[in-house]
Design an enzyme around this catalytic site. Structure first.
Site, PDB file in Angstrom:
ATOM      1  N   ARG A 180      34.768  60.399  37.183  1.00  0.00           N
ATOM      2  CA  ARG A 180      35.745  59.904  36.777  1.00  0.00           C
ATOM      3  C   ARG A 180      36.346  59.800  37.476  1.00  0.00           C
ATOM      4  NH1 ARG A 180      39.471  61.104  32.820  1.00  0.00           N
ATOM      5  NH2 ARG A 180      38.206  61.422  31.485  1.00  0.00           N
ATOM      6  N   LYS A 186      35.903  39.469  45.305  1.00  0.00           N
ATOM      7  CA  LYS A 186      35.722  37.917  46.347  1.00  0.00           C
ATOM      8  C   LYS A 186      35.180  38.386  47.966  1.00  0.00           C
ATOM      9  CE  LYS A 186      37.832  36.685  42.535  1.00  0.00           C
ATOM     10  NZ  LYS A 186      38.694  36.899  42.337  1.00  0.00           N
TER      11      LYS A 186
HETATM   12  C1  PLP Z   1      40.486  37.670  41.874  1.00  0.00           C
HETATM   13  C2  PLP Z   1      41.366  37.708  42.271  1.00  0.00           C
HETATM   14  C3  PLP Z   1      42.443  39.114  41.549  1.00  0.00           C
HETATM   15  C4  PLP Z   1      41.629  39.776  40.267  1.00  0.00           C
HETATM   16  O1  PLP Z   1      40.624  40.269  40.233  1.00  0.00           O
HETATM   17  P1  PLP Z   1      39.091  40.702  39.826  1.00  0.00           P
HETATM   18  O2  PLP Z   1      38.465  40.928  40.510  1.00  0.00           O
HETATM   19  O3  PLP Z   1      38.719  39.462  39.336  1.00  0.00           O
HETATM   20  O4  PLP Z   1      39.861  41.417  38.434  1.00  0.00           O
HETATM   21  C5  PLP Z   1      43.499  38.975  42.120  1.00  0.00           C
HETATM   22  N1  PLP Z   1      44.416  38.573  42.425  1.00  0.00           N
HETATM   23  C6  PLP Z   1      43.710  37.210  43.425  1.00  0.00           C
HETATM   24  C7  PLP Z   1      43.897  36.731  44.616  1.00  0.00           C
HETATM   25  C8  PLP Z   1      42.255  37.244  43.244  1.00  0.00           C
HETATM   26  O5  PLP Z   1      41.835  36.262  43.779  1.00  0.00           O
END
Ligand code: PLP
Length: 386
Positions: free
Chosen positions: A53, A202
């Site tokens: 962790r 992303k």
């Molecule tokens: C997807 C997203 C998040 C959150 O991220 P997760 O990996 O889904 O928890 C935060 N900010 C933006 C701009 C996003 O597109």
């Protein structure tokens, strides 16, 4: 490569970030250290790894890579983007105040308004594209400014350098959600931000196969505090996920170039389409944030939102149901193109009235333009728009 010392071009950094041949075998790729603990030579005598962790070698390689990508001293990775955001807000205490955007990712909005508000942290949602709006909300209890730029899904642009100066003058921290731009297009720490946050799910991962979050900072103090929160709250990613993001980062430069080039073509095509009312993309010189985007970004990316002229909800639904290459799905930043309806999908957690007040209509359609051949993408949209 020493942190903060940028000797190489971006693509070289992306390919080599965090990469060291494995000392025991010479393996060029960092192994997936699928282990929960590490054998100690004697109580308290170890190789810097005690319990997974707190430390994991695959995660360590990725954290080093994240730091290099953002020209930062330190990187930290989390089990999701919202877990990274959660760690930043946990720097604060009950009674502290935060100024944030009124056009944020829906999950950030939910975390701020439904969880942290309940624990006594106060959030002022303002239009962060206007410096005067931020200034008006600063008071003795303000501790942090949280900025997303470009925003999801309206593609609004905030001036990171100007907000960073304002934050410094007032002794506030500035955190920037850099998910939409990625470090290939924008590096907020170089513009004066204190913390950068990413949904690595992303563009960093880039292949729609992992959920992960990341933070980067130049401050040793913030790194210590955030590491303490990370290990105490426990939202750490597994080694396999770290491996996937490390692999994704190697092609970040190539992918962002393709996303930006395809985005430019698709945006221009949509803007000329007789059935389209409005296209939101910061690369247009008519976009209100274009001059700032040009100043602080190296490209405009592949995220585009648009609205049809037709006010009948059925027309919007027809487009959402009618594409073949653009898959109807939440998320963004993968090599494949996605289409999304923010009002009913990614931003459904924001009450409709609030959405409409901030310009997010029920007609809005968001595209994550992938790296396919742009002619095929435009043909696909042409078929769906009719
Ligand atoms: C997807 C997203 C998040 C959150 O991220 P997760 O990996 O889904 O928890 C935060 N900010 C933006 C701009 C996003 O597109």
């Amino acid at each position: 490569m020493a942190a903060q010392e940028k000797k190489w071009g971006d693509n070289t950094v992306f390919v080599h970030a965090g990469a060291h041949p494995d000392p025991s075998t010479g393996a060029i790729m960092t192994p997936i250290f699928q282990t929960s603990t590490y054998v100690q030579e004697a109580p308290g005598v170890n190789k810097g790894f005690e319990y997974a962790r707190s430390q994991n070698p695959t995660r360590k390689a990725l954290e080093e890579a994240i730091a290099q990508l953002e020209q930062a001293k330190h990187g930290l990775v989390f089990s999701s983007g919202v877990a990274a955001t959660d760690a930043v807000i946990k720097l604060l205490s009950a009674g502290d105040e935060v100024i944030c955007g009124n056009d944020m990712y829906g999950g950030t909005y939910r975390l701020f308004t439904k969880i942290f508000s309940r624990l006594g942290i106060v959030f002022h949602q303002v239009n962060t594209t206007a410096l005067s709006e931020i200034k008006k909300s600063i008071n003795a209890k303000t501790k942090l400014i949280w900025v997303e730029t470009p925003t999801n899904p309206l593609m609004n642009i905030s001036d990171i350098a100007a907000i960073a100066s304002l934050a410094k003058e007032n002794g506030l921290l500035l955190a920037v959600d850099n998910t939409f731009a990625s470090p290939a297009l924008q590096q907020p720490l170089t513009l004066g931000a204190d913390i950068v946050m990413h949904s690595a799910t992303k563009y960093l991962g880039g292949h729609s196969d992992v959920i992960q979050g990341a933070l980067a900072t130049n401050s040793d103090t913030l790194r210590e505090q955030l590491f303490f929160i990370q290990k105490s709250s426990g939202a750490v990613p597994g080694p396999m996920d770290c491996f996937l993001v490390l692999r994704g980062i190697k092609t970040l430069g190539l992918r962002m170039k393709a996303h930006s080039e395809n985005g430019a073509q698709v945006a221009a095509w949509l803007a000329k389409h007789p059935k389209i009312e409005k296209v939101y993309w910061p690369g247009f010189d008519t976009h209100p944030g274009h001059a700032i985007a040009k100043k602080q970004m190296k490209g405009f990316g592949g995220m585009i939102s648009f609205e049809l002229k037709d006010n009948d909800p059925a027309a919007t639904q027809k487009v959402l149901a009618g594409t073949r290459l653009f898959s109807l799905a939440e998320s963004l930043g993968g090599v494949e193109s996605l289409i999304n309806h923010p009002a009913s999908m990614t931003h459904a957690s924001i009450p409709r009235e609030e959405r409409l007040r901030n310009g997010l209509s029920d007609k809005l359609i968001r595209l994550s333009v992938g790296i396919e051949d742009p002619a095929d993408l435009m043909q696909d949209l042409a078929n769906a728009i009719g």
